[in-house]
Design a protein around this motif. Sequence first.
Motif, PDB file in Angstrom:
ATOM      1  N   THR A   1      40.754  44.701  40.170  1.00 57.58           N
ATOM      2  CA  THR A   1      40.199  43.343  40.178  1.00 57.58           C
ATOM      3  C   THR A   1      38.692  43.352  40.402  1.00 57.58           C
ATOM      4  O   THR A   1      37.969  42.555  39.801  1.00 57.58           O
ATOM      5  CB  THR A   1      40.883  42.465  41.250  1.00 57.58           C
ATOM      6  N   ALA A   2      38.201  44.260  41.249  1.00 58.90           N
ATOM      7  CA  ALA A   2      36.754  44.349  41.476  1.00 58.90           C
ATOM      8  C   ALA A   2      36.038  44.721  40.185  1.00 58.90           C
ATOM      9  O   ALA A   2      34.975  44.156  39.860  1.00 58.90           O
ATOM     10  CB  ALA A   2      36.462  45.373  42.567  1.00 58.90           C
TER      11      ALA A   2
ATOM     12  N   GLY B   1      40.932  37.833  47.150  1.00 60.34           N
ATOM     13  CA  GLY B   1      39.986  36.806  46.724  1.00 60.34           C
ATOM     14  C   GLY B   1      38.587  37.058  47.247  1.00 60.34           C
ATOM     15  O   GLY B   1      37.594  36.828  46.544  1.00 60.34           O
TER      16      GLY B   1
ATOM     17  N   LEU C   1      46.414  37.470  39.221  1.00 58.69           N
ATOM     18  CA  LEU C   1      46.024  36.239  39.908  1.00 58.69           C
ATOM     19  C   LEU C   1      47.199  35.283  40.085  1.00 58.69           C
ATOM     20  O   LEU C   1      47.371  34.684  41.151  1.00 58.69           O
ATOM     21  CB  LEU C   1      44.900  35.546  39.131  1.00 58.69           C
TER      22      LEU C   1
ATOM     23  N   ILE D   1      44.470  40.497  33.805  1.00 63.45           N
ATOM     24  CA  ILE D   1      43.916  39.968  35.054  1.00 63.45           C
ATOM     25  C   ILE D   1      44.689  38.775  35.592  1.00 63.45           C
ATOM     26  O   ILE D   1      44.924  38.654  36.796  1.00 63.45           O
ATOM     27  CB  ILE D   1      42.419  39.597  34.863  1.00 63.45           C
TER      28      ILE D   1
ATOM     29  N   ASN E   1      37.052  39.769  45.221  1.00 62.56           N
ATOM     30  CA  ASN E   1      36.662  39.223  43.920  1.00 62.56           C
ATOM     31  C   ASN E   1      35.323  38.494  43.996  1.00 62.56           C
ATOM     32  O   ASN E   1      34.474  38.616  43.099  1.00 62.56           O
ATOM     33  CB  ASN E   1      37.744  38.278  43.397  1.00 62.56           C
TER      34      ASN E   1
ATOM     35  N   GLY F   1      35.080  39.310  33.821  1.00 69.77           N
ATOM     36  CA  GLY F   1      35.256  37.962  34.356  1.00 69.77           C
ATOM     37  C   GLY F   1      34.094  37.049  34.005  1.00 69.77           C
ATOM     38  O   GLY F   1      34.243  36.094  33.239  1.00 69.77           O
TER      39      GLY F   1
ATOM     40  N   MET G   1      35.944  41.637  37.992  1.00 69.45           N
ATOM     41  CA  MET G   1      35.079  40.566  38.474  1.00 69.45           C
ATOM     42  C   MET G   1      33.593  40.881  38.310  1.00 69.45           C
ATOM     43  O   MET G   1      32.771  39.977  38.242  1.00 69.45           O
ATOM     44  CB  MET G   1      35.387  40.249  39.942  1.00 69.45           C
TER      45      MET G   1
ATOM     46  N   ILE H   1      36.084  32.103  40.710  1.00 70.08           N
ATOM     47  CA  ILE H   1      36.663  32.996  41.712  1.00 70.08           C
ATOM     48  C   ILE H   1      36.659  32.342  43.086  1.00 70.08           C
ATOM     49  O   ILE H   1      37.602  32.493  43.863  1.00 70.08           O
ATOM     50  CB  ILE H   1      35.894  34.334  41.745  1.00 70.08           C
TER      51      ILE H   1
ATOM     52  N   THR I   1      31.886  39.558  42.004  1.00 76.95           N
ATOM     53  CA  THR I   1      31.299  38.584  41.080  1.00 76.95           C
ATOM     54  C   THR I   1      29.821  38.418  41.377  1.00 76.95           C
ATOM     55  O   THR I   1      29.001  38.255  40.464  1.00 76.95           O
ATOM     56  CB  THR I   1      32.030  37.232  41.184  1.00 76.95           C
TER      57      THR I   1
END
Length: 485
Positions: free
Chosen positions: A388-389, A330, A305, A301, A333, A396, A392, A177, A337
């Motif tokens: 996305t959160a 980003g 991206l 996903i 993310n 992910g 991640m 990420i 992560t």
Amino acid sequence: MSNQNEQFKENGSKAYLYGICAVAVIGGLLFGYDTAVISGAEQALQEFFKSGLGDFYTTSLHGFVVSSALIGCIIGGLISGVMATRLGRRNSLILASVLFFLSALGSYMPEFLFRPNFEFFQPGEATKGLMWAFILYRILGGIGVGMASAICPMYIAEVAPAQIRGTLVSCNQFAIIFGQLVVYFINFLIRSGLAPTPELIQVAMVNIGWRKMFVSEAFPAGAFGLLLLLVPKTPRYLVMRGNTRRAMEVLTRINGESRASEILQEIKDTMVEKKEKLFSYGVLVIVVGVLLSFFQQAVGINVVLYYAPRIFQNMGSSGDAAMIQTVVMGVVNICFTVVAILTVDKWGRRKLLITGSIGMAIGMIALSILSFCDVIGLAALIFIIVYTASFMMSWGPICWVLISEIFPNTIRGNAVAIAVAAQWISNYIISSTFPSLCEWSVGGTYLIYATFSVLSAVFVLKMVPETKGKTLEEMSALWRSRMKK
């Protein structure tokens, strides 16, 4: 000094462990860099090839060009097991770094070695030959990505103590990420520095901008290859090759003498045979690995991206604003992560995966509804971030953690290769079909990804074992017991 030596013998060196893992995760950074660099370049690339190829360069063909690196990823994933076994984990990563480097240079100047009269370094016009040369170089980099995606987590998992293995393997996802964030930012800087006005920027992007974006990867790729020369081979690989003395040295530096002796014996006990048949532990373990890979991609996903700037532009943002929003995504993310890294060895793998699946389903269902209602703007951006959160903090990093640890020692190389290849095949299918699916229905496309998000939660609940705190050697007993049920 004697106290320090005694402490080292007892507990090993965390600095040494973190140092070699830090080098390994650069492979993850390059994985993220290579897969996300296309996001800033894909629209300019489309205009470049469209200008020379006209109607031949269809939307479907563009989807293939954008996703062409994934063909290499499939190849790299398939050969990763053989490479990891024959060359070793470290040496295979060195080979991957060379492929990254060559791909970066070749994608920048696909005319190189494909132009007559020694006009190697003169940018050419868009032709079918140039398109195929570009695809070839992207596939070359994809092979590096496929190898690194399988072997980096494998390397980390094989050197990390069981109690912090999930955290350290998750750092590989953080690096992926972070690599994507870095390339989003670099793409933004390259784009904004090309010309003073938006109109001229667009022209410059088609002429040279996309090329600069690809060549920027050469610098971290070169550094990765050099740093890998400084790290050891993994203890489990060394034992497989009969070099138990060197394996003991590495284990001692990481774990301390007493624990190193115990781990070495555990490794020997599970490696009476250097290799077993793939299905020695039943079909289920392979099926679980493949489905983990499938669902990680089927939730959509990499569509977000790879096509992030285009998605944000479709939501009403200008070119520069879309790039900035991509950078913001980003950063989000990265933050989530970190949540996974901090919780994976506390909450366990299954809880994080199921929580993430629910969050992704909510995000994609909302995006689908907004799309059907033709609503764009802040609400859509918020639900993209929710989606996305959720990914991640769960699928992910945790998918890679599980793939690196669920397979028994004696089949790990080949089993990981199959799981990773399945992941890249799924990635290619999802990513290459996105442009065509959007022409059919954007809302319908998001609804498909939402459905897979729901199914991924059911899959984890029914089939995926909890591996928190278990040693890699205990995986053999876990799957043996499941075979008997």
